[in-house]
Write a protein that holds these residues in place. Structure first.
Motif, PDB file in Angstrom:
ATOM      1  N   ILE A  61     -36.758  18.536   5.309  1.00  0.00           N
ATOM      2  CA  ILE A  61     -37.536  17.195   4.957  1.00  0.00           C
ATOM      3  C   ILE A  61     -36.178  16.308   4.244  1.00  0.00           C
ATOM      4  O   ILE A  61     -35.965  16.344   3.431  1.00  0.00           O
ATOM      5  N   THR A  62     -36.708  14.986   5.148  1.00  0.00           N
ATOM      6  CA  THR A  62     -35.522  14.461   4.422  1.00  0.00           C
ATOM      7  C   THR A  62     -35.949  13.477   3.192  1.00  0.00           C
ATOM      8  O   THR A  62     -34.956  12.786   2.020  1.00  0.00           O
ATOM      9  N   ALA A  63     -37.305  13.197   2.826  1.00  0.00           N
ATOM     10  CA  ALA A  63     -37.388  13.120   1.245  1.00  0.00           C
ATOM     11  C   ALA A  63     -36.546  13.079   0.409  1.00  0.00           C
ATOM     12  O   ALA A  63     -37.181  12.991  -0.413  1.00  0.00           O
ATOM     13  N   LEU A  64     -36.223  15.052   0.570  1.00  0.00           N
ATOM     14  CA  LEU A  64     -35.649  15.435  -0.573  1.00  0.00           C
ATOM     15  C   LEU A  64     -34.459  15.357  -0.494  1.00  0.00           C
ATOM     16  O   LEU A  64     -33.385  15.813   0.346  1.00  0.00           O
ATOM     17  N   ASN A  65     -33.961  15.724  -1.867  1.00  0.00           N
ATOM     18  CA  ASN A  65     -32.429  15.656  -1.695  1.00  0.00           C
ATOM     19  C   ASN A  65     -32.130  17.209  -2.231  1.00  0.00           C
ATOM     20  O   ASN A  65     -30.004  17.529  -2.381  1.00  0.00           O
ATOM     21  N   ASN A  66     -33.037  17.922  -2.894  1.00  0.00           N
ATOM     22  CA  ASN A  66     -32.590  19.318  -3.661  1.00  0.00           C
ATOM     23  C   ASN A  66     -33.721  20.223  -2.985  1.00  0.00           C
ATOM     24  O   ASN A  66     -35.096  19.992  -2.780  1.00  0.00           O
ATOM     25  N   THR A  67     -33.483  21.389  -2.524  1.00  0.00           N
ATOM     26  CA  THR A  67     -34.200  22.321  -2.205  1.00  0.00           C
ATOM     27  C   THR A  67     -35.617  23.207  -3.253  1.00  0.00           C
ATOM     28  O   THR A  67     -34.504  23.141  -4.148  1.00  0.00           O
ATOM     29  N   ARG A  68     -36.384  22.937  -2.543  1.00  0.00           N
ATOM     30  CA  ARG A  68     -37.677  23.248  -3.515  1.00  0.00           C
ATOM     31  C   ARG A  68     -38.588  24.323  -2.939  1.00  0.00           C
ATOM     32  O   ARG A  68     -38.506  25.164  -2.079  1.00  0.00           O
ATOM     33  N   ILE A  69     -38.950  25.386  -3.593  1.00  0.00           N
ATOM     34  CA  ILE A  69     -39.386  26.487  -3.598  1.00  0.00           C
ATOM     35  C   ILE A  69     -40.104  26.450  -4.745  1.00  0.00           C
ATOM     36  O   ILE A  69     -40.111  25.953  -5.378  1.00  0.00           O
ATOM     37  N   ASN A 108     -26.032  21.854 -11.393  1.00  0.00           N
ATOM     38  CA  ASN A 108     -25.133  21.895  -9.763  1.00  0.00           C
ATOM     39  C   ASN A 108     -25.558  20.684  -8.575  1.00  0.00           C
ATOM     40  O   ASN A 108     -24.769  20.606  -7.503  1.00  0.00           O
ATOM     41  N   GLY A 109     -27.132  20.553  -9.166  1.00  0.00           N
ATOM     42  CA  GLY A 109     -27.810  20.153  -7.725  1.00  0.00           C
ATOM     43  C   GLY A 109     -27.490  18.725  -7.919  1.00  0.00           C
ATOM     44  O   GLY A 109     -26.442  18.325  -8.562  1.00  0.00           O
ATOM     45  N   ASN A 158     -28.674  12.183   0.315  1.00  0.00           N
ATOM     46  CA  ASN A 158     -27.642  13.448  -1.063  1.00  0.00           C
ATOM     47  C   ASN A 158     -27.858  15.065  -1.033  1.00  0.00           C
ATOM     48  O   ASN A 158     -27.893  15.338  -2.139  1.00  0.00           O
ATOM     49  N   SER A 159     -27.976  15.100  -0.266  1.00  0.00           N
ATOM     50  CA  SER A 159     -28.724  16.385   0.185  1.00  0.00           C
ATOM     51  C   SER A 159     -27.630  17.689  -0.485  1.00  0.00           C
ATOM     52  O   SER A 159     -26.720  17.736  -0.247  1.00  0.00           O
ATOM     53  N   SER A 160     -27.997  18.327  -1.717  1.00  0.00           N
ATOM     54  CA  SER A 160     -27.189  19.512  -2.249  1.00  0.00           C
ATOM     55  C   SER A 160     -27.482  21.029  -0.720  1.00  0.00           C
ATOM     56  O   SER A 160     -26.186  21.394  -1.011  1.00  0.00           O
ATOM     57  N   PHE A 161     -28.235  20.892  -0.456  1.00  0.00           N
ATOM     58  CA  PHE A 161     -28.259  21.554   0.651  1.00  0.00           C
ATOM     59  C   PHE A 161     -26.445  21.901   1.495  1.00  0.00           C
ATOM     60  O   PHE A 161     -26.211  22.468   2.434  1.00  0.00           O
ATOM     61  N   GLU A 459     -17.863  20.727  -5.409  1.00  0.00           N
ATOM     62  CA  GLU A 459     -18.200  19.482  -4.693  1.00  0.00           C
ATOM     63  C   GLU A 459     -19.856  19.414  -4.657  1.00  0.00           C
ATOM     64  O   GLU A 459     -20.201  18.447  -4.678  1.00  0.00           O
ATOM     65  N   THR A 460     -21.268  20.684  -5.647  1.00  0.00           N
ATOM     66  CA  THR A 460     -21.925  20.336  -5.227  1.00  0.00           C
ATOM     67  C   THR A 460     -22.627  19.540  -6.477  1.00  0.00           C
ATOM     68  O   THR A 460     -23.612  19.189  -6.931  1.00  0.00           O
TER      69      THR A 460
END
Length: 500
Positions: A61-69, A108-109, A158-161, A459-460
Motif C-alpha cells: 500500500i502506497t498510502a501508508l508509511n508504516n506497516t500495519r497489522i 523508530n517508525g 517515507n516508508s519505514s519498511f 536509519e529508521t
C-alpha cells in the motif's frame, strides 16, 4: 598466520557486503495460509512477525508509511478463520517473545501518518522474517485495534519498511518494482515485489518505460503515484464526463478494483446493460448476460493500456467461512469497477488498483521523485525465468536523524525478553571463497553485528519527509501534482474500498 588471513579477508568482506552488491529482496504476492489450523488463506505478500513466527499476508500500500497489522482481538480469537483470513492474519502479542512496545514519540517508525480517531494503535518493534530466510529484529510496526482492512505493507514516500529493509542489509536500495499478478479465475498468477530493483523478465521485451513524477504527499491525500487519465473507454465508448478531458487518479495496489467517480460508474453501468433491479448496489450481471468488451485507459503522456474482459469480469467471489477468497455464485459475474453510484463525489478518490498493475509493471524511485510504467509480461511463473535487476546508487550521506536515537522503552508479554534495534539475521551474501575466509575472521563479524543493529535504529529513526515537490521543472510540466482537498482522509476511504 591469522593476521595475514584477516588482511586478505577485510577487502573481500567489504566488497561482498557493499550496499549495491546485495541482490534485490524478492517477495511473492500469492495465496498464504494465515490461520493456525491451516484452513484460512489470504492473498498477499507473506512475512512472519514475532518469535515464534506468526504468519501474515500483506497487501502492498502506497498510502501508508508504516506497516500495519491487526490485533487478534479484532477477530475475537485466532479461531475465527473468516475474520483472520480476510485481515491477512492477526497478531497475538502474548505469543511473541521478541515483542516490544514503544511510546510513539520514541518509536523508530515514521511519525507523520494518518490515524483514525475511532481506533486504538500500538507502536511496537518485533522480529520480521522474509521469504528466503532473512529476518530483521526491531522492525517498526503499527498494530490496529477496533477492526480494519487487510494488513498493509507500507510503500509510501517515507516508508519505514523500505528503510528497514535497506538498513538491515536485505535490500540494496529503497527502489521497488511491483507486478500484482492476476486474480483471474481461469489463469491466476502470483504477483511479486522486488525491493532494491525489479524483475526485467516481467517487462515486455519490446516495451519501454514511461516516466511520471511522484506527487506531493500529504496526510489528506496520500497519493504518491498520481497520474492524469485523458481518455477512458469501454467498448470504444467514452466514459469521462461530458466536458471533461482529464481525471486525476492514484495508482494504489492495496485495492484490486478500479474506482471512478459516480458519473463514470453510471456510464459504465449503462454501457454494460446493468440491471439495477436484479443486482442492486453492485455492478453484477447474470452470467448469461455477461458483458463482452474491454476497458482502455490512456494517460496524459499517451501511455495506454487495455484491461481484458477476462480480468474485468469474473464469477462472484467473497471470503468464505475459512477466510478464502472463493466463488460463491457461478451464475453471477461481477465487474471489478467499484459501484460508486449514489456516493457523494467528494468522497470518491479515483484509483487504479491491482487490476491496473496486472497489465503494467511499476518501478518506483522516491529518491529521484519518479515512477515508471511499462507493459507487463503476464505469463505463468513457470514460463518466465526471473531476471532480478538491481537499481542502486551507493549512499555515503550520514543520517540527519539525531544520534544516538532514544531507544524505545519496551515491555514484553509472557515474560519474554525485549529486543530492539535492527540486527540482520540470515545468510550473508558472498562467494565460496569468502566463506572459506570467514572461519579465520569470525571475530570481525561479531563486531559488525553490533554496528548493524545500531545502523537500523539510526536509519529508521524519525526521518523527515522527502520533499518531492523539489523536482526538475521538465518532469513537472503538464502534470497535476495535488489532488483537490476532501472532507475525509484518503486512507479512511481506501479502507472502505479495500473491503470491496
Amino acid at each position: 598466520m591469522r593476521t595475514a588471513i584477516v588482511s586478505i579477508a577485510l577487502p573481500f568482506l567489504a566488497a561482498a557486503r557493499s550496499q549495491c552488491d546485495t541482490p534485490p529482496l524478492t517477495l511473492t504476492w500469492t495465496n498464504t495460509t494465515v490461520t493456525q489450523d491451516g484452513l484460512g488463506v489470504a492473498r498477499g505478500i507473506e512475512l512472519s512477525i514475532g518469535t515464534p513466527r506468526q504468519i501474515f499476508a500483506f497487501r502492498p500500500i502506497t498510502a501508508l508509511n508504516n506497516t500495519r497489522i491487526n490485533n487478534v482481538l479484532n477477530c475475537g480469537s485466532a479461531a475465527n478463520n473468516s475474520c483472520v483470513g480476510e485481515l491477512g492474519g492477526t497478531f497475538d502479542p502474548s505469543k511473541s517473545e521478541s515483542y516490544a512496545v514503544s511510546m510513539k514519540s520514541q518509536w523508530n517508525g515514521t511519525m507523520a501518518e494518518e490515524e483514525d480517531g475511532k481506533k486504538a494503535y500500538v507502536y511496537l518493534n518485533d522480529e520480521v522474517g522474509f521469504q528466503g530466510g532473512g529476518s530483521v529484529e526491531g522492525f517498526p510496526l503499527v498494530m490496529s485495534g477496533g477492526g480494519g482492512a487487510q494488513s498493509g505493507l507500507s510503500l509510501g514516500t517515507n516508508s519505514s519498511f523500505l528503510r528497514a529493509a535497506v538498513a538491515g542489509g536485505v535490500a540494496p536500495s529503497e527502489v521497488f518494482g511491483l507486478w500484482s499478478g492476476s486474480r483471474g479465475v481461469d489463469h491466476p498468477r502470483d504477483g511479486q515485489l522486488f525491493v532494491g530493483g525489479y524483475d526485467r523478465a516481467r517487462v515486455g521485451p519490446t516495451a519501454s518505460f514511461s516516466t511520471f513524477p511522484v506527487a506531493q504527499w500529504s496526510l489528506e491525500r496520500a497519493c504518491p503515484l498520481q497520474v492524469t487519465i485523458t481518455d477512458l473507454r469501454y467498448a470504444g465508448l467514452p466514459l469521462l464526463p461530458n466536458g471533461t478531458n482529464k481525471l486525476i487518479a492514484c495508482i494504489e495496489p492495496a485495492i484490486h478494483r478500479l474506482v471512478f467517480p459516480p458519473e463514470i460508474a453510471e456510464k459504465f453501468a449503462n454501457y454494460t446493460s446493468h440491471n439495477p433491479t436484479a443486482h442492486p448496489g453492485r455492478l453484477e450481471y447474470d452470467v448469461t448476460k455477461r458483458p463482452t468488451d474491454v476497458l482502455t485507459i490512456t494517460l496524459s503522456n499517451g501511455y495506454s493500456t487495455g484491461i481484458s474482459n477476462e480480468e474485468l469480469f469474473a464469477p462472484l467471489r467473497t471470503h468464505d467461512e475459512n477466510g478464502r477468497y472463493a466463488i460463491i455464485n457461478d451464475r453471477v459475474v461481477e465487474a471489478f469497477v467499484a459501484d460508486t453510484r449514489g456516493v457523494d463525489p467528494a468522497d470518491v478518490d479515483t484509483m487504479l488498483g491491482g487490476l491496473f498493475l496486472t497489465f503494467n509493471y511499476l518501478i518506483v524511485d522516491y529518491a529521484k521523485g519518479e515512477f515508471k510504467l511499462a507493459s507487463a509480461v503476464s505469463a505463468a511463473a513457470e514460463d518466465v525465468d526471473p531476471d532480478p535487476t538491481v537499481v542502486c546508487t551507493p549512499s555515503n550521506t550520514p543520517s540527519t536523524s539525531p544520534w544516538p536515537p532514544t531507544s524505545p522503552k519496551s515491555s514484553t508479554s509472557g515474560g519474554g525478553g525485549s529486543k530492539n534495534g535492527g540486527m540482520i539475521v540470515g545468510a550473508v551474501v558472498g562467494s565460496v571463497a569468502a566463506v572459506a575466509l570467514l572461519g579465520s575472521a569470525g571475530f570481525l563479524l561479531f563486531r559488525r553485528r553490533g554496528r548493524v543493529k545500531e545502523m537500523l535504529l539510526r536509519e529508521t529513526y524519525a526521518r523527515p519527509h522527502m520533499d518531492v515537490a523539489k523536482q526538475p521543472l521538465e518532469m513537472m510540466a503538464n502534470e497535476v501534482h495535488e489532488l483537490p482537498t476532501s472532507r475525509q482522509s484518503s486512507f479512511r476511504k481506501l479502507e472502505g474500498w479495500m473491503r470491496q
